[in-house]
Design an enzyme around this catalytic site. Structure first.
Site, PDB file in Angstrom:
ATOM      1  N   LYS A 114      10.779 -24.540  16.381  1.00 44.03           N
ATOM      2  CA  LYS A 114      12.262 -25.104  16.107  1.00 44.03           C
ATOM      3  C   LYS A 114      12.318 -26.049  17.506  1.00 44.03           C
ATOM      4  O   LYS A 114      12.925 -26.981  17.587  1.00 44.03           O
ATOM      5  CB  LYS A 114      13.449 -23.994  16.361  1.00 44.03           C
ATOM      6  CG  LYS A 114      13.406 -23.387  15.095  1.00 44.03           C
ATOM      7  CD  LYS A 114      15.094 -22.806  14.691  1.00 44.03           C
ATOM      8  CE  LYS A 114      15.256 -22.307  13.414  1.00 44.03           C
ATOM      9  NZ  LYS A 114      16.594 -21.521  13.329  1.00 44.03           N
ATOM     10  N   LYS A 197       6.492 -22.403   5.038  1.00 42.87           N
ATOM     11  CA  LYS A 197       7.633 -21.578   4.584  1.00 42.87           C
ATOM     12  C   LYS A 197       8.680 -22.345   3.986  1.00 42.87           C
ATOM     13  O   LYS A 197       9.248 -23.295   4.733  1.00 42.87           O
ATOM     14  CB  LYS A 197       8.012 -20.684   5.804  1.00 42.87           C
ATOM     15  CG  LYS A 197       9.113 -19.585   5.427  1.00 42.87           C
ATOM     16  CD  LYS A 197       9.775 -19.126   6.460  1.00 42.87           C
ATOM     17  CE  LYS A 197      10.580 -20.008   7.074  1.00 42.87           C
ATOM     18  NZ  LYS A 197      11.507 -19.374   8.199  1.00 42.87           N
ATOM     19  N   LYS A 200      15.796 -23.665   4.768  1.00 40.52           N
ATOM     20  CA  LYS A 200      16.988 -23.818   4.347  1.00 40.52           C
ATOM     21  C   LYS A 200      17.412 -25.470   5.062  1.00 40.52           C
ATOM     22  O   LYS A 200      18.199 -26.108   4.797  1.00 40.52           O
ATOM     23  CB  LYS A 200      18.096 -23.089   4.289  1.00 40.52           C
ATOM     24  CG  LYS A 200      18.341 -22.535   5.759  1.00 40.52           C
ATOM     25  CD  LYS A 200      19.571 -21.457   5.671  1.00 40.52           C
ATOM     26  CE  LYS A 200      19.397 -20.043   6.043  1.00 40.52           C
ATOM     27  NZ  LYS A 200      19.057 -19.738   7.278  1.00 40.52           N
TER      28      LYS A 200
HETATM   29  P1  TYM Z   1      17.591 -16.842   8.499  1.00 36.59           P
HETATM   30  O1  TYM Z   1      18.709 -17.367   8.256  1.00 36.59           O
HETATM   31  O2  TYM Z   1      16.482 -17.784   8.804  1.00 36.59           O
HETATM   32  O3  TYM Z   1      17.170 -16.286   7.211  1.00 36.59           O
HETATM   33  C1  TYM Z   1      17.742 -15.203   6.498  1.00 36.59           C
HETATM   34  C2  TYM Z   1      16.582 -14.147   5.926  1.00 36.59           C
HETATM   35  O4  TYM Z   1      15.933 -14.980   5.035  1.00 36.59           O
HETATM   36  C3  TYM Z   1      14.408 -14.551   5.011  1.00 36.59           C
HETATM   37  N1  TYM Z   1      13.723 -15.704   4.633  1.00 36.59           N
HETATM   38  C4  TYM Z   1      12.719 -15.912   4.060  1.00 36.59           C
HETATM   39  N2  TYM Z   1      12.307 -14.743   3.110  1.00 36.59           N
HETATM   40  C5  TYM Z   1      11.084 -15.094   2.218  1.00 36.59           C
HETATM   41  N3  TYM Z   1      10.644 -16.281   2.390  1.00 36.59           N
HETATM   42  C6  TYM Z   1      11.206 -17.700   2.898  1.00 36.59           C
HETATM   43  N4  TYM Z   1      10.826 -18.460   2.678  1.00 36.59           N
HETATM   44  C7  TYM Z   1      12.388 -17.090   3.663  1.00 36.59           C
HETATM   45  N5  TYM Z   1      13.082 -17.868   4.601  1.00 36.59           N
HETATM   46  C8  TYM Z   1      14.119 -17.059   5.212  1.00 36.59           C
HETATM   47  C9  TYM Z   1      14.520 -14.397   6.680  1.00 36.59           C
HETATM   48  O5  TYM Z   1      13.474 -13.653   6.687  1.00 36.59           O
HETATM   49  C10 TYM Z   1      15.692 -13.597   6.602  1.00 36.59           C
HETATM   50  O6  TYM Z   1      15.594 -12.265   6.464  1.00 36.59           O
HETATM   51  N6  TYM Z   1      17.157 -14.571  12.801  1.00 36.59           N
HETATM   52  C11 TYM Z   1      17.650 -14.369  11.413  1.00 36.59           C
HETATM   53  C12 TYM Z   1      18.849 -13.939  11.208  1.00 36.59           C
HETATM   54  C13 TYM Z   1      19.385 -12.689  11.882  1.00 36.59           C
HETATM   55  C14 TYM Z   1      19.347 -11.615  11.799  1.00 36.59           C
HETATM   56  C15 TYM Z   1      19.850 -10.738  12.849  1.00 36.59           C
HETATM   57  C16 TYM Z   1      18.467 -10.782  10.603  1.00 36.59           C
HETATM   58  C17 TYM Z   1      20.348 -12.810  13.049  1.00 36.59           C
HETATM   59  N7  TYM Z   1      20.481 -11.528  13.324  1.00 36.59           N
HETATM   60  C18 TYM Z   1      19.890  -9.496  12.593  1.00 36.59           C
HETATM   61  C19 TYM Z   1      18.581  -9.502  10.532  1.00 36.59           C
HETATM   62  C20 TYM Z   1      18.998  -8.459  11.425  1.00 36.59           C
HETATM   63  C21 TYM Z   1      17.435 -15.831  10.711  1.00 36.59           C
HETATM   64  O7  TYM Z   1      17.122 -16.812  11.416  1.00 36.59           O
HETATM   65  O8  TYM Z   1      17.662 -15.781   9.459  1.00 36.59           O
END
Ligand code: TYM
Length: 339
Positions: A114, A197, A200
């Site tokens: 990022k 990957k 969004k």
């Molecule tokens: P974020 O918002 O980027 O993504 C949310 C969840 O979606 C999963 N994910 C994917 N899984 C499969 N294939 C993909 N292409 C893909 N893109 C995203 C991510 O692995 C995630 O589970 N840091 C986290 C948010 C967060 C969080 C937490 C998660 C903040 N605090 C506490 C768990 C526990 C994040 O950026 O997710």
């Protein structure tokens, strides 16, 4: 009766949710809500680690909460809340930040990716500190399991390291959480580039299928997805088959079938066109009820806000108790209750 194990997870309201978010995270959450004591938050404080427009952020926060419900989360079973509504997240994040070696943060792949996309002098410190806030989210709830996609594995390791460090310094305080990464769908790749990957926040039109895309848009994106020049429809780790492998994985994760069953399903396909049609129709069929419910919920903001208020109250009860213990352990003077 033994107490249910605790689960916590979250998604950033930083763009439109994709089928990657659904298959890697949301679908696993719904599957757990009956057996676990669940907490799911919309992590708006993580979203502001990169610049956000205020009105968009507010809208996206409601939109993501509505998607949680539309995907099948039941607010009577799982607490659904907004991270910034529970101040304990920010407070514990600061305490953990003070205990997190900079080197641990600088090694995080997500930070490196990022920050590479931004101008060096405009990167906010929050982007570096992001994993300490994520650790606070998880540790406040004493979560045993954290259902996430594969890209969060490293953040979960750092969370465990921090929990261990705190427990070692101040005595057993935090449960050591485990990442729950699904077998199929943990890493959905971009349709336009199956070596990256699905994200969004990617700007290219044919990169991601969003959960709220119309059927026509979904068909168009999947039909345009990158494959190879062959006609062999099978799961494979070979780099040139990454596109076909990704489409099959999407099919497998949505259908819940085994790899063998998915390959058998496409055994009589005449080529990748048939594969793409099959994948597009399956996605459309699975997203239809989610989209209908989401649409309805977005027209009932009062209902949604009440669910979020109730979720925050339940979150407060657990998070505030953990935070109070932590503050005492590290030596913060408790304030005298005002009369
Ligand atoms: P974020 O918002 O980027 O993504 C949310 C969840 O979606 C999963 N994910 C994917 N899984 C499969 N294939 C993909 N292409 C893909 N893109 C995203 C991510 O692995 C995630 O589970 N840091 C986290 C948010 C967060 C969080 C937490 C998660 C903040 N605090 C506490 C768990 C526990 C994040 O950026 O997710």
């Amino acid at each position: 009766m033994t107490a249910k194990k605790r689960v916590l997870s979250g998604i950033q309201p930083s763009g439109s949710l994709t089928i990657g978010n659904y298959l890697g995270a949301l679908k696993q959450w719904v599957a757990r809500q009956d057996r676990y004591d669940c907490f799911f938050c919309v992590v708006d404080m993580h979203a502001i680690t990169v610049p956000q427009n205020a009105d968009d952020l507010r809208h996206k926060t409601r939109e993501v909460a509505a998607i949680y419900l539309a995907a099948g989360l039941n607010p009577d079973k799982a607490a659904i809340f907004v991270q910034s509504h529970v101040a304990a997240h920010a407070e514990l994040a600061w305490i953990l930040t003070c205990m997190t070696p900079i080197g641990w943060l600088q090694r995080m792949t997500q930070f490196k990716d990022k920050s590479a996309k931004q101008q060096q002098d405009s990167i906010g410190t929050g982007l570096l500190n992001y994993p300490s806030l994520m650790a606070a989210d998880i540790l406040l709830y004493q979560a045993h399991e954290v259902p996430v996609g594969d890209d969060q594995r490293q953040h979960l390791e750092l969370t465990r390291d921090l929990a261990q460090r705190f427990n070692h310094l101040y005595g057993e305080t935090f449960v050591l959480p485990e990442a729950m990464i699904p077998e199929a769908g943990a890493r959905i790749m971009g349709l336009d580039n199956p070596t990256a990957k699905m994200s969004k926040s990617d700007e290219s039109e044919y990169h991601a299928v969003y959960l709220l895309d119309t059927p026509d848009v979904i068909r168009k994106k999947v039909m345009k997805s990158v494959t190879d020049s062959g006609r062999d429809i099978r799961f494979s780790d070979e780099p040139e088959k990454a596109g076909v492998n990704n489409l099959l994985t999407i099919y497998q994760a949505f259908s819940g079938q085994s790899r063998e069953a998915v390959e058998a399903h496409f055994a009589s396909a005449r080529g990748y066109g048939d594969l793409k049609k099959g994948v597009a129709e399956l996605i459309i069929e699975h997203l239809r009820p989610l989209q209908e419910t989401h649409h309805r919920l977005m027209h009932e903001p009062g209902y949604l806000d009440r669910i979020l208020a109730d979720g925050a109250a339940r979150a407060h009860a657990v998070a505030d108790a953990t935070l109070a213990r932590v503050k005492t352990s590290i030596g913060f003077l408790p304030p005298l209750a005002s009369s």
